[in-house]
Design a protein around this motif. Structure first.
Motif, PDB file in Angstrom:
ATOM      1  N   UNK A 397      54.139  48.987  39.602  1.00 36.89           N
ATOM      2  CA  UNK A 397      53.730  48.719  38.223  1.00 36.89           C
ATOM      3  C   UNK A 397      52.290  48.194  38.133  1.00 36.89           C
ATOM      4  N   UNK A 398      51.559  48.254  39.240  1.00 34.92           N
ATOM      5  CA  UNK A 398      50.181  47.750  39.238  1.00 34.92           C
ATOM      6  C   UNK A 398      49.246  48.741  38.560  1.00 34.92           C
ATOM      7  N   UNK A 399      48.341  48.212  37.739  1.00 33.89           N
ATOM      8  CA  UNK A 399      47.354  49.046  37.040  1.00 33.89           C
ATOM      9  C   UNK A 399      46.337  49.620  38.022  1.00 33.89           C
ATOM     10  N   UNK A 400      45.833  50.820  37.736  1.00 32.30           N
ATOM     11  CA  UNK A 400      44.863  51.473  38.627  1.00 32.30           C
ATOM     12  C   UNK A 400      43.549  50.714  38.708  1.00 32.30           C
ATOM     13  N   UNK A 401      43.181  50.013  37.635  1.00 36.18           N
ATOM     14  CA  UNK A 401      41.899  49.285  37.628  1.00 36.18           C
ATOM     15  C   UNK A 401      42.070  47.815  38.050  1.00 36.18           C
ATOM     16  N   UNK A 402      43.200  47.492  38.700  1.00 38.69           N
ATOM     17  CA  UNK A 402      43.456  46.131  39.185  1.00 38.69           C
ATOM     18  C   UNK A 402      42.451  45.751  40.264  1.00 38.69           C
ATOM     19  N   UNK A 403      41.996  44.498  40.232  1.00 35.82           N
ATOM     20  CA  UNK A 403      41.024  44.021  41.222  1.00 35.82           C
ATOM     21  C   UNK A 403      41.601  42.827  42.002  1.00 35.82           C
ATOM     22  N   UNK A 404      41.268  42.722  43.286  1.00 35.94           N
ATOM     23  CA  UNK A 404      41.768  41.607  44.097  1.00 35.94           C
ATOM     24  C   UNK A 404      41.381  40.248  43.502  1.00 35.94           C
ATOM     25  N   UNK A 405      42.227  39.251  43.717  1.00 37.48           N
ATOM     26  CA  UNK A 405      41.973  37.908  43.208  1.00 37.48           C
ATOM     27  C   UNK A 405      40.829  37.250  43.972  1.00 37.48           C
ATOM     28  N   UNK A 406      39.879  36.709  43.240  1.00 37.63           N
ATOM     29  CA  UNK A 406      38.784  35.946  43.832  1.00 37.63           C
ATOM     30  C   UNK A 406      39.124  34.465  43.709  1.00 37.63           C
ATOM     31  N   UNK A 407      39.353  33.830  44.846  1.00 36.25           N
ATOM     32  CA  UNK A 407      39.771  32.428  44.835  1.00 36.25           C
ATOM     33  C   UNK A 407      38.666  31.537  44.267  1.00 36.25           C
ATOM     34  N   UNK A 408      39.067  30.442  43.635  1.00 36.58           N
ATOM     35  CA  UNK A 408      38.099  29.520  43.014  1.00 36.58           C
ATOM     36  C   UNK A 408      37.088  29.025  44.038  1.00 36.58           C
ATOM     37  N   UNK A 409      35.847  28.884  43.604  1.00 34.44           N
ATOM     38  CA  UNK A 409      34.786  28.380  44.477  1.00 34.44           C
ATOM     39  C   UNK A 409      34.377  26.958  44.116  1.00 34.44           C
ATOM     40  N   UNK A 410      34.728  26.514  42.873  1.00 39.72           N
ATOM     41  CA  UNK A 410      34.356  25.175  42.415  1.00 39.72           C
ATOM     42  C   UNK A 410      35.568  24.446  41.837  1.00 39.72           C
ATOM     43  N   UNK A 411      35.524  23.136  41.890  1.00 38.43           N
ATOM     44  CA  UNK A 411      36.623  22.302  41.391  1.00 38.43           C
ATOM     45  C   UNK A 411      36.816  22.518  39.891  1.00 38.43           C
ATOM     46  N   UNK A 412      38.045  22.773  39.437  1.00 40.48           N
ATOM     47  CA  UNK A 412      38.288  22.996  38.008  1.00 40.48           C
ATOM     48  C   UNK A 412      38.101  21.738  37.161  1.00 40.48           C
TER      49      UNK A 412
END
Length: 673
Positions: A397-412
């Motif tokens: 069910x994944x969309x064709x334009x799905x992009x890998x998750x980019x993990x946070x680089x800075x404290x939220x």
């Protein structure tokens, strides 16, 4: 933060249920939410003391934190301290968990010859019944395990509870069990309520629990409550095993379920679990698992307890439900040590009796391993951790334009760039003294029950005090005044005085707990105890070099380096100096030192059997106070075995085969005198 939202929600439900007699959610959903909060607190290293996970219901001795103009219809029951603590049980969710448990207890007992009892885990309200001189005298709810509400009058209305055992039994004892509401009786009650135009009850367990707190005992009598007993607690050694004691209890009139069986091996335990995983749906009561106990009382004594549960018992929970839903977003939470935890925000979905909106993703590696992406359809279940977790992605069910998750680089929270040290699974925010969740988290850990144990001060109040600029670290607590606290939201003069009194009393907390309270990374309760005993004062500890630290028993490189990092930080040095000026116990007291010696330094002891002059815990403490180490199993490193009555035969044989000296309780007392 998620934690504050869940905690406030549970506190409000506590107030509604215990003070107003109103239940807005089912007890089952409440319990799952409570377990969800407990896991969140563990993940985010939140050590708040006044939280629903560490208190049960509304402690009658404390302000609930919520005010209402409505008068409570709930009867105010006397709070009674349990003579014998009512422990919780460790949970297991797979056959592998049970095998691991068996290996642990076999190692401690030194034998593979262990029989077990298998009991269904009924979903009701835990109760402790006290009998003196053969007569029923008192009934107390489980409460927080240490104390509960006395509900004797209401319990007397339950016909299945004998007021006087009918036959030969022990004289002074406690019987523990579950107050339950049979499913057919529950359905009839709801039919009557619907016919009368009233709202039906949510579930049997909630209704059974609520029934115990009704003001009118006559109303309790009308309800078809039942009591299933599962444990005898007594100082009398009339029975040799758990199964034998329950058989005897059944014969004299106690309602002990006949489903309980004696299993001679773990394979027979598995057979019981498999049988009831299917048959449980045909039972007249609600059940959610199986409780497995070591049958022999002698072996139970050998195994003892952890701080939370008996080592000789474990609960097996039936297989978790699994659902699929959409992952809408990933957010990040900050723990007290700066550890970052990613959280999946889900399309709300029903799972195991509650609505799930969030699930932990643990760390960047887990996200990468499962290839989890925003807008994915994911499979969620509640397994061994209770907290919902994503176990897989539905790639179809994944969309064709799905992009890998980019993990946070800075404290939220403070926008500081995150760091990740080699060998660490988590990312961290290094802004220790400027990141709000870290500031609040450290103070919450400091005030927690196992640390400074400050009454009248909870996590929400800590957060409020910080936001108002009254505290920025745990040393600031000791400069608070009543005049500063009273104007705060939901704070009255009595509450403010209780808080100040609690802070003042914390100055009596011993050094080992203070050391744990400081929140040095990797220094838990056990490590803090070892360090306090070895170094005797905070000054000695903070001036110790790496080689001196790692020379201490069980102190490794990671702990040693963490202590050095803490000790070299100017901010921490200033905090310690301030704590000294307030009179905090930062060295082992003279009284404690009087009871300690190095007479047994370097020795390893194993304690086995039943003792008369000292309790098992007192004996172990005396061993440690004199410089020795207590081990649970016999090995070539063991120097002495202290043997009491009914010492385990396998331990005796092993000690003799290794030619390890076996001494009596009196021999040991003479040794340290």
């Amino acid at each position: 933060m998620i934690i504050l939202g869940v905690r406030n929600s549970l506190k409000e439900h506590n107030y509604n249920y215990y003070e107003r007699g109103v239940s807005l959610i089912s007890d089952y959903v409440y319990d799952l939410t409570l377990k969800y909060l407990r896991c969140l607190e563990e993940i985010f290293e939140d050590k708040t003391k006044n939280t629903p996970t560490r208190t049960v219901g509304v402690n009658p001795n404390r302000n609930s934190g919520f005010k209402s103009n409505e008068s409570s219809s709930r009867k105010h029951f006397e709070t009674i301290t349990h003579k014998n603590r009512m422990y919780s049980l460790d949970n297991s969710y797979s056959k592998e968990d049970l095998l691991d448990w068996e290996k642990r207890i076999q190692k401690i007992l030194g034998t593979s010859e262990i029989a077990y009892t298998c009991e269904l885990k009924y979903d009701g309200a835990s109760i402790n019944l006290t009998y003196e001189n053969g007569e029923f005298v008192r009934a107390v709810t489980r409460g927080d395990g240490f104390q509960g509400d006395e509900v004797t009058t209401n319990i007397r209305t339950i016909k299945s509870i004998p007021l006087v055992p009918n036959g030969d039994f022990v004289a002074n004892f406690e019987m523990r069990g579950e107050i339950i509401l049979p499913l057919d009786g529950f359905e009839k009650m709801n039919e009557e309520r619907v016919a009368n135009g009233e709202e039906p009850y949510k579930n049997p367990r909630n209704t059974a629990s609520g029934s115990l707190k009704l003001q009118d005992s006559g109303e309790v009598t009308k309800r078809p409550l039942d009591c299933l007993l599962y444990q005898l607690v007594t100082d009398e050694r009339k029975y040799a095993s758990h199964f034998e004691s329950l058989e005897a209890a059944r014969k004299v009139g106690f309602k002990v379920p006949k489903t309980i069986v004696l299993a001679k091996s773990i394979e027979e335990v598995f057979a019981f679990v498999n049988e009831w995983d299917t048959k449980r749906h045909d039972l007249p009561y609600e059940t959610d698992g199986v409780v497995i106990k070591v049958n022999s009382f002698q072996q139970q004594d050998e195994l003892g307890f952890t701080s939370k549960a008996p080592r000789w018992a474990i609960a097996y929970k039936f297989k978790a439900e699994q659902v699929s839903t959409k992952l809408n977003d990933i957010t990040y939470q900050v723990g007290r040590t700066g550890a970052i935890t990613p959280v999946a925000n889900l399309e709300p979905v029903h799972l195991a009796g509650t609505v799930v909106k969030r699930a932990s993703l643990h760390n960047a590696d887990q996200i990468e391993k499962l290839d989890i992406r925003i807008n994915d359809t994911v499979f969620v279940e509640k397994g061994g951790e209770i907290i919902p977790k994503i176990i897989a992605v539905d790639f179809t069910k994944r969309s064709e334009n799905s992009e890998p998750t980019q993990y946070a680089t800075h404290c939220p929270e403070c926008n500081t760039e995150l760091v990740r040290k080699e060998g660490d699974a988590k990312h961290y925010c290094p802004n220790e003294f400027g990141c709000a969740p870290q500031i609040t988290g450290r103070i919450q850990h400091f005030i927690s029950r196992k640390a400074m144990d400050i009454d009248g001060l909870g996590g929400e109040t800590v957060d409020l005090l910080r936001k108002e600029g009254l505290i920025q670290n745990y040393a600031d607590l000791y400069e608070l005044t009543i005049e500063q606290i009273i104007p705060l939201e939901r704070m009255a003069e009595k509450s403010a005085q209780n808080m100040i009194n609690g802070i003042e009393k914390s100055k009596e907390i011993p050094f080992e707990k203070v050391l744990y309270a400081l929140g040095i990374r990797f220094v838990g309760e056990t490590v803090a105890k070892k360090l306090a005993k070895h170094f005797k004062s905070i000054d000695n500890l903070m001036t110790a070099n790496f080689e001196t630290l790692v020379a201490v028993d069980e102190i490794g490189d990671r702990i040693a380096q963490s202590i050095i990092d803490f000790s070299n930080d100017l901010g921490n040095i200033q905090l310690i100096d301030r704590l000294k000026s307030y009179g905090i116990q930062l060295e082992v007291s003279a009284e404690s030192l009087e009871n300690q010696s190095d007479k047994l330094a370097g020795k390893v002891f194993v304690v086995s059997g039943v003792f008369h002059q000292m309790s098992r815990n007192e004996l172990k403490k005396a061993i440690e106070d004199n410089g020795a180490k207590v081990s649970s199993s016999i090995s070539k490193k063991t120097n002495y075995v202290v043997a009491g009555d009914n010492m385990g035969p396998s331990k005796l044989a092993k000690a003799e085969s290794l030619e390890i000296p076996i001494i009596s309780e009196q021999d040991f007392i003479d040794m340290i005198s």
